[in-house]
Write an enzyme that holds these catalytic residues in place. Sequence first.
Site, PDB file in Angstrom:
ATOM      1  N   ARG A   1      12.663 -27.954  -3.521  1.00  0.00           N
ATOM      2  CA  ARG A   1      12.087 -28.549  -4.746  1.00  0.00           C
ATOM      3  C   ARG A   1      10.609 -28.863  -4.511  1.00  0.00           C
ATOM      4  O   ARG A   1       9.802 -28.768  -5.401  1.00  0.00           O
ATOM      5  CB  ARG A   1      12.819 -29.832  -5.104  1.00  0.00           C
ATOM      6  CG  ARG A   1      13.869 -29.635  -6.189  1.00  0.00           C
ATOM      7  CD  ARG A   1      14.122 -30.882  -6.977  1.00  0.00           C
ATOM      8  NE  ARG A   1      14.378 -32.050  -6.149  1.00  0.00           N
ATOM      9  CZ  ARG A   1      15.572 -32.431  -5.735  1.00  0.00           C
ATOM     10  NH1 ARG A   1      16.638 -31.722  -6.041  1.00  0.00           N
ATOM     11  NH2 ARG A   1      15.715 -33.516  -5.026  1.00  0.00           N
TER      12      ARG A   1
ATOM     13  N   GLU B   1       2.648  -6.390  -2.061  1.00  0.00           N
ATOM     14  CA  GLU B   1       3.873  -6.157  -1.303  1.00  0.00           C
ATOM     15  C   GLU B   1       3.881  -7.078  -0.088  1.00  0.00           C
ATOM     16  O   GLU B   1       4.929  -7.555   0.365  1.00  0.00           O
ATOM     17  CB  GLU B   1       3.901  -4.689  -0.855  1.00  0.00           C
ATOM     18  CG  GLU B   1       5.039  -4.370   0.081  1.00  0.00           C
ATOM     19  CD  GLU B   1       4.948  -2.992   0.715  1.00  0.00           C
ATOM     20  OE1 GLU B   1       5.171  -2.009  -0.006  1.00  0.00           O
ATOM     21  OE2 GLU B   1       4.682  -2.915   1.925  1.00  0.00           O
TER      22      GLU B   1
ATOM     23  N   SER C   1       0.900  -1.097   3.604  1.00  0.00           N
ATOM     24  CA  SER C   1       0.509  -1.133   2.198  1.00  0.00           C
ATOM     25  C   SER C   1       0.418  -2.576   1.719  1.00  0.00           C
ATOM     26  O   SER C   1       1.303  -3.381   1.994  1.00  0.00           O
ATOM     27  CB  SER C   1       1.542  -0.401   1.344  1.00  0.00           C
ATOM     28  OG  SER C   1       1.623   0.947   1.728  1.00  0.00           O
TER      29      SER C   1
HETATM   30  N1  EPU Z   1      -4.195   8.606  -2.137  1.00  0.00           N
HETATM   31  C1  EPU Z   1      -5.500   8.695  -2.538  1.00  0.00           C
HETATM   32  N2  EPU Z   1      -6.399   7.818  -1.990  1.00  0.00           N
HETATM   33  C2  EPU Z   1      -6.042   6.869  -1.069  1.00  0.00           C
HETATM   34  C3  EPU Z   1      -4.700   6.773  -0.676  1.00  0.00           C
HETATM   35  C4  EPU Z   1      -3.776   7.655  -1.213  1.00  0.00           C
HETATM   36  O1  EPU Z   1      -5.865   9.522  -3.368  1.00  0.00           O
HETATM   37  O2  EPU Z   1      -6.925   6.112  -0.639  1.00  0.00           O
HETATM   38  C5  EPU Z   1      -3.207   9.558  -2.695  1.00  0.00           C
HETATM   39  C6  EPU Z   1      -2.641  10.488  -1.621  1.00  0.00           C
HETATM   40  O3  EPU Z   1      -3.477  11.615  -1.433  1.00  0.00           O
HETATM   41  C7  EPU Z   1      -1.294  10.855  -2.169  1.00  0.00           C
HETATM   42  C8  EPU Z   1      -0.874   9.607  -2.973  1.00  0.00           C
HETATM   43  O4  EPU Z   1      -2.078   8.855  -3.175  1.00  0.00           O
HETATM   44  O5  EPU Z   1      -1.394  11.925  -3.087  1.00  0.00           O
HETATM   45  C9  EPU Z   1       0.178   8.782  -2.248  1.00  0.00           C
HETATM   46  O6  EPU Z   1      -0.316   8.333  -0.981  1.00  0.00           O
HETATM   47  P1  EPU Z   1       0.603   8.271   0.331  1.00  0.00           P
HETATM   48  O7  EPU Z   1       1.297   9.585   0.509  1.00  0.00           O
HETATM   49  O8  EPU Z   1      -0.252   7.771   1.438  1.00  0.00           O
HETATM   50  O9  EPU Z   1       1.741   7.250  -0.031  1.00  0.00           O
HETATM   51  P2  EPU Z   1       1.688   5.758  -0.575  1.00  0.00           P
HETATM   52  O10 EPU Z   1       2.406   5.762  -1.881  1.00  0.00           O
HETATM   53  O11 EPU Z   1       0.294   5.223  -0.565  1.00  0.00           O
HETATM   54  C10 EPU Z   1       3.940   4.974   0.498  1.00  0.00           C
HETATM   55  C11 EPU Z   1       4.402   3.670   1.109  1.00  0.00           C
HETATM   56  C12 EPU Z   1       4.018   3.629   2.587  1.00  0.00           C
HETATM   57  C13 EPU Z   1       4.638   4.813   3.304  1.00  0.00           C
HETATM   58  C14 EPU Z   1       4.118   6.104   2.645  1.00  0.00           C
HETATM   59  C15 EPU Z   1       4.774   7.330   3.242  1.00  0.00           C
HETATM   60  C16 EPU Z   1       4.329   1.946  -0.596  1.00  0.00           C
HETATM   61  C17 EPU Z   1       3.580   0.802  -1.215  1.00  0.00           C
HETATM   62  N3  EPU Z   1       3.751   2.561   0.431  1.00  0.00           N
HETATM   63  O12 EPU Z   1       2.512   4.976   0.529  1.00  0.00           O
HETATM   64  O13 EPU Z   1       4.595   2.434   3.120  1.00  0.00           O
HETATM   65  O14 EPU Z   1       4.309   4.798   4.679  1.00  0.00           O
HETATM   66  O15 EPU Z   1       4.462   6.080   1.240  1.00  0.00           O
HETATM   67  O16 EPU Z   1       6.080   7.448   2.838  1.00  0.00           O
HETATM   68  O17 EPU Z   1       5.416   2.235  -1.036  1.00  0.00           O
HETATM   69  C18 EPU Z   1       4.204   0.147   3.534  1.00  0.00           C
HETATM   70  O18 EPU Z   1       5.063  -0.075   2.674  1.00  0.00           O
HETATM   71  O19 EPU Z   1       3.616  -0.787   4.153  1.00  0.00           O
HETATM   72  C19 EPU Z   1       3.817   1.517   3.796  1.00  0.00           C
HETATM   73  C20 EPU Z   1       2.820   1.845   4.606  1.00  0.00           C
END
Ligand code: EPU
Length: 286
Positions: free
Chosen positions: A159, A277, A208
């Site tokens: 509380r 997160e 993240s």
């Molecule tokens: N991207 C950009 N600019 C950036 C970062 C990412 O354009 O500065 C683009 C990438 O090129 C890609 C897309 O965004 O097309 C997604 O990026 P990424 O593949 O790095 O995945 P994410 O969604 O940023 C998630 C999880 C990560 C996990 C990765 C791999 C969350 C919040 N994050 O990242 O988890 O390692 O996928 O599966 O869900 C965590 O939770 O702490 C973490 C690191």
Amino acid sequence: MTTWDDVATRDVPLASLTTYKLGGSARYLAIPEREQELVRIVGLLRDDPLPVAVLGRGSNVLISDRGFDGLVIRLGRGFSWVSVGETVSAGSATPLPLLARTAARAGRTGLEFYVGIPGSVGGALTMNAGCHGSDTKDVLVTASVLDLSDAAALDLSYRHSNLGPLQVVLQAEFATEPADAADCERRIREITRWRKAHQPGGVLNAGSVFKNPPGDSAGRLIDQAGLKGLIVGGARVSPMHANFIEAGRGATALDVYRLIRTVQARMEERGISLEPEVRFLGSFED
Ligand code: EPU
């Protein structure tokens, strides 16, 4: 009569227990090694309530520079073990990369994705941690959980402290399939390589910072808004991945916190709501 000084240590710096290496001290830190010791702590909470927080491997938490004025529970090595059968069971304090590697080596597939998550089994259940298209809910079979809020008097503390009901994961059982150990280990190497190429290493961070909005990526959106490299004090939006915030030399937890709020506000101006997160522990606002 048992007191907090019998089961916990007073005024313990917490920074070294987190990946950010930032933040102040806990009024008390308890590191139980056995379930029995945890039960004793629950009993004491009933008699002498304190705000409580459970800390895993500290890879998804930002602790205030002012610390946490209550009891922090971190499960000890007694809760770190892996047992491989048709399913794979592990204690709550087991590092996820260790779980991934142990299962792979034993020729059980399904848990390789955990190699990329520097948290604990308990943390994975708490956050539904995941990466590379898998998350904890896909593999979890059963979990054993001790509910601290069963201690009736804990109501009194939350509380006053806004803490929700607290649950401590004791152990978990994961589904796996039999597979060739060499294939599992290859998958582990691929994931490790991917992380090195796409996520900042060698700098203090907590993975993240924001949850991904449905169907999109917080990193991509923050990048698109031109916020990579944005600095508050010693904290910086990672130039490598915009959803990571790096703590540089001299950074404080408050710098990281202010940068998180700044990014959130700048994204809000563009009509994008981002929810952190990373968990916050202790107070950051005046
Ligand atoms: N991207 C950009 N600019 C950036 C970062 C990412 O354009 O500065 C683009 C990438 O090129 C890609 C897309 O965004 O097309 C997604 O990026 P990424 O593949 O790095 O995945 P994410 O969604 O940023 C998630 C999880 C990560 C996990 C990765 C791999 C969350 C919040 N994050 O990242 O988890 O390692 O996928 O599966 O869900 C965590 O939770 O702490 C973490 C690191």
